[in-house]
Motif scaffolding. Structure first.
Motif, PDB file in Angstrom:
ATOM      1  N   GLU A 142     -54.812  60.098 -68.318  1.00 51.09           N
ATOM      2  CA  GLU A 142     -54.770  59.829 -66.880  1.00 51.09           C
ATOM      3  C   GLU A 142     -54.202  58.438 -66.627  1.00 51.09           C
ATOM      4  O   GLU A 142     -54.668  57.446 -67.181  1.00 51.09           O
ATOM      5  CB  GLU A 142     -56.175  59.927 -66.287  1.00 51.09           C
ATOM      6  CG  GLU A 142     -56.221  59.620 -64.803  1.00 51.09           C
ATOM      7  CD  GLU A 142     -57.637  59.715 -64.257  1.00 51.09           C
ATOM      8  OE1 GLU A 142     -57.827  59.411 -63.073  1.00 51.09           O
ATOM      9  OE2 GLU A 142     -58.535  60.088 -65.021  1.00 51.09           O
ATOM     10  N   CYS A 156     -51.821  65.498 -63.302  1.00 47.90           N
ATOM     11  CA  CYS A 156     -50.796  65.636 -62.268  1.00 47.90           C
ATOM     12  C   CYS A 156     -50.177  67.029 -62.328  1.00 47.90           C
ATOM     13  O   CYS A 156     -50.067  67.617 -63.413  1.00 47.90           O
ATOM     14  CB  CYS A 156     -49.691  64.591 -62.446  1.00 47.90           C
ATOM     15  SG  CYS A 156     -50.223  62.893 -62.166  1.00 47.90           S
ATOM     16  N   SER A 157     -49.745  67.493 -61.185  1.00 48.75           N
ATOM     17  CA  SER A 157     -49.059  68.783 -61.173  1.00 48.75           C
ATOM     18  C   SER A 157     -47.668  68.612 -61.774  1.00 48.75           C
ATOM     19  O   SER A 157     -47.112  67.517 -61.796  1.00 48.75           O
ATOM     20  CB  SER A 157     -48.959  69.305 -59.730  1.00 48.75           C
ATOM     21  OG  SER A 157     -48.202  68.403 -58.938  1.00 48.75           O
ATOM     22  N   CYS A 167     -49.788  60.237 -59.316  1.00 51.43           N
ATOM     23  CA  CYS A 167     -49.218  61.573 -59.352  1.00 51.43           C
ATOM     24  C   CYS A 167     -48.206  61.731 -58.222  1.00 51.43           C
ATOM     25  O   CYS A 167     -48.461  61.320 -57.073  1.00 51.43           O
ATOM     26  CB  CYS A 167     -50.312  62.629 -59.196  1.00 51.43           C
ATOM     27  SG  CYS A 167     -51.367  62.783 -60.657  1.00 51.43           S
ATOM     28  N   ALA A 207     -41.930  58.294 -62.888  1.00 50.15           N
ATOM     29  CA  ALA A 207     -43.070  58.444 -61.992  1.00 50.15           C
ATOM     30  C   ALA A 207     -43.209  57.153 -61.196  1.00 50.15           C
ATOM     31  O   ALA A 207     -42.561  56.148 -61.497  1.00 50.15           O
ATOM     32  CB  ALA A 207     -44.349  58.741 -62.776  1.00 50.15           C
ATOM     33  N   ARG A 232     -48.684  63.161 -66.780  1.00 51.53           N
ATOM     34  CA  ARG A 232     -50.130  62.950 -66.786  1.00 51.53           C
ATOM     35  C   ARG A 232     -50.851  64.296 -66.782  1.00 51.53           C
ATOM     36  O   ARG A 232     -50.455  65.224 -66.080  1.00 51.53           O
ATOM     37  CB  ARG A 232     -50.537  62.154 -65.557  1.00 51.53           C
ATOM     38  CG  ARG A 232     -50.281  60.681 -65.646  1.00 51.53           C
ATOM     39  CD  ARG A 232     -50.624  59.971 -64.372  1.00 51.53           C
ATOM     40  NE  ARG A 232     -51.944  60.327 -63.837  1.00 51.53           N
ATOM     41  CZ  ARG A 232     -52.544  59.673 -62.846  1.00 51.53           C
ATOM     42  NH1 ARG A 232     -51.937  58.643 -62.288  1.00 51.53           N
ATOM     43  NH2 ARG A 232     -53.721  60.052 -62.416  1.00 51.53           N
TER      44      ARG A 232
END
Length: 1002
Positions: free
Chosen positions: A688, A598-599, A995, A942, A595
């Motif tokens: 996202e 997201c990190s 995330c 995820a 995403r």
């Protein structure tokens, strides 16, 4: 006195003759009687049994006085010969008498006789003549030679006639023989000599089927018969029905539909239909047909109506009564269940919307069998209307393509028959709209099949085209997609991106490899039909390079854009394949789908020297790719000399601020190597909350197991427990049908010469034991001594080292040069490579046994990434690490519980068990539980943010929600038993994700 005088004169003459003979002996011999025959052998040759042949023996008087022929006869009395002459007769000098010999064979084969001729001659009183002849088969005329009774009902009869002519004076016998002789009979058993008889043959079958027999006629017991064939076929009734069962279309309750069947008389005689009836009042004959005669071979149509009285399938029976030799009946099933093969197509119309001229867009129709019994045959397509603006791709069943028949062209295309089974079986056909001019275009696509009621289905095609300005585009990389060096037998994936930076829209189509260098280059996702790109949008796709032999390769990507002046766009492809001293583990760096909000953690690879001599790394750089999203985070002074086996780890970051797929090559340059080593950098940034995980189902029941066993001085108890567990575990694998291949290595990365002996001094460095090859190193569970060999190899690990570096020895064991070579070029030992251990189709399990944690140095995440990449893109689920390590204080170990082995096991969805447990068998069984059947659970990349938007596709087909579940405890999609994907199928899971927490610090 006169009589006596005459007698005296005679006596006197005799005395005179006697006196003269006494004085002249030569003259006396000349007046003796002499007989001779003209042959001592008669040969009649071949004579058919019953026929006559005659030859003569000539008896001649070759003297000067007469003699009498007294007799002629056959000495052996064989009845096949007759010998005769005209009785006793005086034969004068110079005359001859005929002895008649006649041959009349009564059986086949050689027949011999001796003829004896008797005279009263002084010389040649007796003569013997040998006589021989051969009886051969008698040709007998049987007309006709084949008597075909044709087809008749069981328990009925038919009489036909045949004529037998007897040409000889022997009686002929007539017999019936053959497998079905009981079904036939004849009224004649003997044909008298020299006569002709008409034989009446009758066929009366008591069972069903084709029947054969023979009429055999012969003149003697051992004679070869003359044969006439008898043939007949017995059927249960005179009629067959076409079609059978009689199909009716599915209709709503209270509606009616009509159908028909043809009743064909397949027997030899005309029959008369007496009436029709059905077993269910839902079915009604539409014609009475009473007293209608049906000739042999004739078919009459029987129309019927079905009135649906309830929902669901309905079957009945039509009974046709008729008269032939007696009152009989035929029956046929009436099927109103809609179960027969039916051509089903969805959707029924395709509206492609509006495109710019020069664009191309595809939509897929699904062709299936709407019946429940029997296969549907799909035969091709036909186009109509404005067909020039439409086209069709090849039919697909999953990934299997069925090419159009050679010599056919759109708008009429044929295929060799494609069968479509009822149920889930289907054929997908992609239809394209590619307008060549502005306007509204309408066409038709006709699908052809063997559906009896609706053999053709018509799909309406509509599309609109608008004019637009010429496309302005940006193609990356440019001017060439360079793969650098990929060693023979390996593969690499990069890609390209196409962006529209202009104000006019871009219509792109026919994206394909116009030159694949003999299959060395290919598009993993297949060719692309195309699409429309508005301003500031882009698309990307993968291109793979897999050379099998050394060489330099050139290819080309080609696509078409809506630019009349320059419609064709090409991108050259370039790649080199040659052996290299440099190797990357993993061979590619894959960030996966992420995403954009997201990190993302960093990714690593290890660059090492797999040759026996030092090598200088003089440079490395990120080459021209599709974007600048990647960065190298490792600072290193160059050039750098790598000793044999030495390496350095490189770390990369990914920006994730541009949506889409991103491909960049990372090149590593070494002195004396003309082309740089390629390490592909791969990632995908999503919107996202949108996540797409892809998996590929692997082969089941194959498992490669690498035991990484610590060889430190405190491991004796634990090595013994592992050895004790091996025999039972391998036996359970065999019972479960899992084909296991086992290799063993140590945690010793470098030699400890002062304490460890042997050829490696405790530093196997990932090489399977025994390194000297004194016994098998990659052991198949099918071998009768598999357990003993694995136990002996665990013994070879030893108990002498002082440093556990199991994660690195694992990486060395499973990467080049060990995994790809029979010999490790970095060592003087012969044949110490691990080639032959890893199977591309098998699952991989690494089992670590150590009483302390790992000390390899590199971050544990590096080894996670290595294991996830070892089977290739989309196959991370095929490799797990299992750790038997200290987890608590149940026993005293060399080191306390540590995070490294456990982290890699947990991150690869393996398992962690306590080394202190007394029996390792149950822990090893966890490996078999994942390998004895196709994988049913797939761990997501995820964490889903709920289930509302989750969907699962297998081979492109969306599965109903009742065929899979989500397991939150393991963060995995789990398929129901009947829906588990088959080997090779692609699984796609789409969901809205949350995330993840940032990765732990090293």
């Amino acid at each position: 006195m006169r009589t006596g005088l005459r007698g005296g004169r005679i006596i006197g003459l005799s005395l005179l003759t006697a006196l003269l003979a006494c004085h002249e002996p030569g003259n006396t011999r000349s007046v003796q009687a002499q007989a001779a025959v003209d042959a001592d052998t008669l040969d009649f040759g071949d004579v058919p049994v019953g026929q006559w042949r005659e030859k003569q023996v000539r008896l001649r008087n070759v003297g000067y006085v007469p003699f009498h022929a007294l007799n002629a006869l056959g000495l052996e009395g064989d009845p096949s010969y007759e010998v005769s002459f005209d009785g006793e007769e005086r034969v004068m000098p110079g005359e001859e008498k005929l002895v008649h010999v006649r041959f009349h064979p009564l059986s086949e084969g050689p027949v011999e006789e001796t003829v004896h001729v008797l005279t009263d001659a002084n010389s040649g009183r007796e003569h013997t003549v040998r006589v021989r002849g051969q009886g051969v088969p008698l040709p007998i005329d049987i007309s006709p030679p084949v008597l075909d009774f044709e087809t008749l009902e069981v328990d009925s009869e038919r009489t036909l006639r045949l004529t037998i002519s007897n040409p000889v004076d022997l009686p002929l016998t007539v017999t019936l023989e053959g497998a079905a002789a009981d079904a036939f009979s004849a009224d004649t058993l003997t044909v008298p000599p020299l006569s002709t008889r008409e034989v009446q043959a009758k066929y009366l079958p008591r069972s069903l089927g084709d029947m054969r027999a023979q009429v055999k006629v012969k003149a003697c017991g051992n004679c070869t018969p003359t044969v006439a064939e008898l043939a007949g076929r017995s059927v249960p009734s005179a009629f067959v029905f076409e079609p059978e069962p009689v199909p009716f279309e599915s209709i709503p309750v209270h509606e009616r539909t009509q159908s028909y069947t043809r009743a064909r008389n397949i027997t030899w005689r005309p029959v008369t239909i007496m009436g029709l009836s059905t077993s269910d009042k839902s079915f009604t004959p539409l014609k009475s047909m009473q007293r209608q005669e049906v000739k042999p071979g004739e078919a009459v149509e029987v129309p019927l109506e079905f009135a649906a009285r309830f929902s669901g399938p309905n079957t009945g029976t039509l009974t046709l009564g008729y008269e032939s030799d007696k009152a009989r009946q035929s029956q046929v099933v009436l099927d109103a269940s809609g179960g027969r093969p039916t051509l089903a197509v969805a959707p029924a119309a395709l509206d492609f919307g509006e495109l710019p001229v020069g664009g191309k867009v595809g939509k897929t129709i699904r062709i299936s069998n709407g019946g429940t019994t029997g296969n549907l045959i799909f035969r091709g397509v036909r186009g109509g209307g404005s067909a020039d603006h439409f086209s069709v791709d090849v039919p697909l069943r999953g990934k299997q393509a069925y090419p159009w028949k050679a010599g056919t062209a759109w708008p009429a295309l044929g295929v060799d028959d494609i069968t479509i089974a009822p149920g889930t079986d289907a054929i997908d056909l992609t239809v394209y709209f590619e307008p060549k001019a502005e306007g509204t275009w309408q066409g038709t696509l006709v699908l052809m099949s063997d559906d009896k009621f609706t053999p053709e289905r018509t799909i309406a095609l509509t599309g609109r085209a608008r004019s637009t300005g010429p496309c302005v585009y940006e193609l990356k990389p440019w001017p060439v997609l360079d793969f650098g060096n990929v060693t023979p037998g390996r593969g690499a994936v990069l890609g390209f991106s196409f962006r529209n930076p202009g104000r006019a829209e871009c219509a792109v189509k026919d994206i394909h490899l116009s030159n694949d260098a003999g299959g060395v280059f290919y598009m993993p996702g297949g060719k692309l039909a195309g699409g429309v790109l508005p301003y500031d949008t882009a698309f990307s796709a993968m291109i793979a390079f897999r050379p099998q032999a050394p060489g330099e390769y050139q290819g080309e990507l080609r696509l078409t854009v809506n630019d009349p002046a320059n419609p064709t766009v090409t991108l050259p492809l370039r790649g080199v394949s040659q052996d290299s001293c440099l190797v990357a583990a993993p061979a590619f760096v894959d960030f996966g789908p992420i995403r954009y909000d997201c990190s993302v953690g960093r990714r690593r690879t290890l660059i090492s020297n797999q040759c026996a001599a030092p090598i200088d790394v003089r440079d490395f750089q990120i080459g021209a790719g599709t974007s600048n999203q990647y960065a190298l985070m490792t600072n290193m002074a160059l050039p750098r000399t790598l000793a044999p086996g030495e390496g350095f780890e490189l770390e990369f970051s990914y920006e994730r601020n541009v949506l889409g797929q991103h491909f960049s090559p990372f090149f590593v340059y070494a002195t004396n190597e003309p082309s740089p080593l390629l390490v592909p950098l791969l990632a995908e940034t999503n919107h996202e909350g949108l996540q797409l995980d892809r998996f590929i189902q692997g082969t089941n029941s194959q498992l490669d197991v690498l035991f990484v066993v610590a060889n430190t001085t405190t491991m004796d108890t634990y090595q013994a427990r592992l050895k004790a567990a091996i025999p039972g575990w391998l036996e359970r694998a065999r019972q479960a049908g899992v084909d296991v291949r086992v290799g063993v290595t140590s945690t010793g990365l470098a030699a400890r010469a002062s304490a460890c002996g042997g050829v490696t001094a405790g530093g196997e460095g990932g090489r399977l034991v025994p390194v000297d090859g004194s016994r098998s190193r990659a052991i198949s569970s099918a071998a009768t001594t598999a357990a003993e060999t694995v136990q002996a190899n665990i013994d070879d690990v030893g108990l002498c080292h002082n440093l556990v570096q199991g994660l690195e020895t694992m990486r060395q064991a499973l990467s080049s040069p060990l995994a790809t070579s029979a010999d490790d070029p970095r060592t003087p030992l012969p044949n110490d490579g691990n080639l032959g251990f890893l199977r591309s189709t098998a699952r991989l399990a690494v089992v670590v046994l150590s009483d302390e944690d790992d000390h390899s140095g590199f971050d544990a995440e590096s080894y996670v990434q290595f294991l996830q990449a070892i089977k290739g893109t989309g196959m991370a689920h095929r490799t797990q690490l299992y750790a038997l390590v200290p987890t608590d204080n149940r026993c005293t170990t060399a080191g306390p519980p540590g995070p490294r082995f456990s982290t890699v096991a947990q991150r690869t969805n393996g398992a962690v068990g306590s080394i202190c447990q007394g029996d390792y068998g149950s822990f090893l069984d966890k490996l078999l539980q994942r390998a004895d059947r196709p994988q049913a659970d797939f761990t997501l990349g995820a964490t889903p943010n709920g289930m509302a938007e989750m969907s699962v596709r297998v081979a492109g087909v969306k599965l109903p929600a009742d065929q899979w579940t989500y397991d939150p405890a393991h963060n995995a999609v789990v398929f129901q038993p009947a829906a588990v994907p088959t080997p090779g199928q692609t699984i796609e899971v789409r969901y809205r994700s949350a995330c993840p927490a940032p990765p732990p610090a090293p």
